[in-house]
Design a protein around this motif. Structure first.
Motif, short mmCIF file in Angstrom:
data_model
loop_
_atom_site.label_atom_id
_atom_site.label_comp_id
_atom_site.label_asym_id
_atom_site.label_seq_id
_atom_site.Cartn_x
_atom_site.Cartn_y
_atom_site.Cartn_z
N UNK A 171 0.80 -1.23 0.00
CA UNK A 171 0.00 0.00 0.00
C UNK A 171 0.84 1.28 0.00
N UNK A 172 2.17 1.15 0.12
CA UNK A 172 3.04 2.31 0.05
C UNK A 172 3.18 3.09 1.34
N UNK A 173 2.65 2.57 2.43
CA UNK A 173 2.72 3.27 3.72
C UNK A 173 4.15 3.21 4.27
N UNK A 174 4.59 4.31 4.86
CA UNK A 174 5.88 4.37 5.54
C UNK A 174 5.64 4.52 7.03
N UNK A 175 6.40 3.76 7.83
CA UNK A 175 6.21 3.73 9.27
C UNK A 175 7.57 3.88 9.94
N UNK A 176 7.62 4.68 10.99
CA UNK A 176 8.84 4.85 11.78
C UNK A 176 8.71 3.98 13.02
N UNK A 177 9.76 3.21 13.32
CA UNK A 177 9.81 2.38 14.52
C UNK A 177 11.09 2.66 15.29
N UNK A 178 11.00 2.64 16.59
CA UNK A 178 12.16 2.86 17.46
C UNK A 178 12.71 1.50 17.89
N UNK A 179 13.98 1.27 17.59
CA UNK A 179 14.63 0.00 17.90
C UNK A 179 15.59 0.22 19.06
N UNK A 180 15.44 -0.58 20.10
CA UNK A 180 16.32 -0.47 21.27
C UNK A 180 17.70 -0.99 20.94
N UNK A 181 18.70 -0.16 21.23
CA UNK A 181 20.08 -0.55 20.97
C UNK A 181 20.60 -1.40 22.13
#
Length: 80
Positions: A70-80
């Motif tokens: 669908x072309x959606x862009x999502x930001x996710x926070x990844x724990x380092x």
């Protein structure tokens, strides 16, 4: 020193699109898309300008995920 498990290939995390349910593709660090030199800058320096106040202090890596369906862009926070 904290490292991102996704950036360094240590772990795979699967997220699904909220719009259509398709598996999201990891497009890498959000800050890599700021300009031509961003991917070569120090990650901690880029966290000071990524637009999220807590990423540096909470050791989070901001990744961009994209849905091919669908072309959606999502930001996710990844724990380092």
């Amino acid at each position: 020193m904290n490292i991102c498990p996704l950036c360094n290939g240590l772990r795979t995390i699967v997220f699904y699109c909220d719009q259509c349910g398709e598996k999201l593709k990891d497009e890498g660090k959000l800050t890599d898309y700021f300009d031509d030199y961003s991917p070569y800058m120090d990650a901690d320096v880029m966290k000071m300008v990524d637009g999220y106040a807590h990423t540096r202090t909470q050791h989070m890596c901001v990744h961009l995920f994209h849905c091919d369906r669908c072309g959606d862009d999502v930001v996710r926070f990844i724990q380092e």
